[in-house]
Design an enzyme around this catalytic site. Structure first.
Site, short mmCIF file in Angstrom:
data_model
loop_
_atom_site.label_atom_id
_atom_site.label_comp_id
_atom_site.label_asym_id
_atom_site.label_seq_id
_atom_site.Cartn_x
_atom_site.Cartn_y
_atom_site.Cartn_z
N HIS A 199 34.63 -10.19 23.80
CA HIS A 199 33.60 -11.20 23.57
C HIS A 199 34.09 -12.17 22.51
O HIS A 199 34.98 -11.86 21.71
CB HIS A 199 32.30 -10.55 23.11
CG HIS A 199 31.61 -9.78 24.18
ND1 HIS A 199 30.28 -9.43 24.10
CD2 HIS A 199 32.05 -9.27 25.36
CE1 HIS A 199 29.93 -8.75 25.18
NE2 HIS A 199 30.99 -8.64 25.96
N GLU A 239 32.86 -13.26 19.69
CA GLU A 239 32.77 -12.83 18.30
C GLU A 239 33.85 -11.80 17.96
O GLU A 239 34.47 -11.86 16.90
CB GLU A 239 31.37 -12.23 18.02
CG GLU A 239 30.24 -13.22 18.16
CD GLU A 239 29.66 -13.31 19.56
OE1 GLU A 239 28.55 -13.85 19.69
OE2 GLU A 239 30.30 -12.85 20.54
N CYS A 241 25.54 -10.13 21.08
CA CYS A 241 25.08 -8.95 21.80
C CYS A 241 25.14 -7.74 20.85
O CYS A 241 25.70 -7.84 19.75
CB CYS A 241 25.96 -8.70 23.03
SG CYS A 241 27.59 -8.01 22.64
N CYS A 255 28.67 -6.92 19.61
CA CYS A 255 29.17 -7.90 18.65
C CYS A 255 28.44 -7.79 17.32
O CYS A 255 29.06 -7.92 16.25
CB CYS A 255 29.06 -9.31 19.22
SG CYS A 255 30.20 -9.58 20.60
#
Length: 158
Positions: free
Chosen positions: A51, A53, A81, A84
Site C-alpha cells: 500500500h 503508506e 486502511c 497501514c
C-alpha cells in the site's frame, strides 16, 4: 493545495496510468523535507502489503537508516486502511493528514470496512469468524523464547 498532499495526490493519479495498484499515494515529511514517497504497488509487486503508506514508510526508513519515524508526518491521499494504520503506529509517526475518507474508498470498491468489522468481531468471537480463525497453540513451548528474550542484555525494543 498543501504541497505534500499534492505529492500524495500526484502519486495516486500516476497509478491511474501505470496500473501498478489502486489510486493511492503517500509521502513522509521530516523537518520540512520529504524523506519517503510511495504509491500503491499491490498489482505490480503481487504483494497485498504494498500500500502507498507502507511503501512510503519503507522508503523513509531506508533513507534515514532507522525503523523509527518519530517526528515525521505522513500525507496520504486516503484515510489509511487498518494495516497501514498499524504500520504508521509501529513506525512512531504521530501525525497523519489524509484526503479521501474510508467511505470514499468503499464507494470505489475497496473493502476496508470488512477488516474493521473483523477486528470488532474478534473481541467477542476469536474462533468463529468467517474471515479468519485465530487459535492459540503450544504457548507453553513458544513462551520459553519470550522468557529468554527478557533475560537478554543486548535486546532492542521497537
Amino acid at each position: 493545495m498543501n504541497e505534500y498532499m499534492k505529492i500524495a495526490k500526484d502519486l495516486s493519479e500516476e497509478n491511474l496510468i501505470t496500473n501498478v495498484g489502486g489510486p493511492f499515494g503517500a509521502c513522509i515529511v521530516k523537518d520540512g523535507k520529504v524523506i519517503g514517497k510511495g504509491s500503491n504497488h499491490v498489482l505490480e509487486n503481487n504483494d497485498p502489503t504494498a500500500h502507498a503508506e507502507v511503501m512510503a514508510i519503507r522508503e523513509a526508513c531506508k533513507n534515514i537508516r532507522s525503523y523509527d519515524l518519530d517526528g515525521c508526518e505522513l500525507y496520504t491521499s486516503c484515510f489509511p486502511c487498518p494495516m497501514c494504520l498499524s504500520a504508521i503506529v509501529w513506525s512512531n509517526i504521530k501525525k497523519v493528514y489524509y484526503g479521501n475518507t474510508k467511505e470514499d474508498a468503499a464507494n470505489i470498491g475497496f473493502r476496508d470496512d470488512m477488516i474493521y468489522n473483523f477486528i470488532n468481531d474478534l473481541k467477542e468471537n476469536i474462533k468463529g469468524n468467517d474471515i479468519l480463525s485465530l487459535e492459540e497453540m503450544d504457548r507453553k513451548e513458544t513462551i520459553e523464547t519470550f522468557n529468554k528474550y527478557i533475560e537478554k542484555s543486548d535486546k532492542t525494543i521497537y
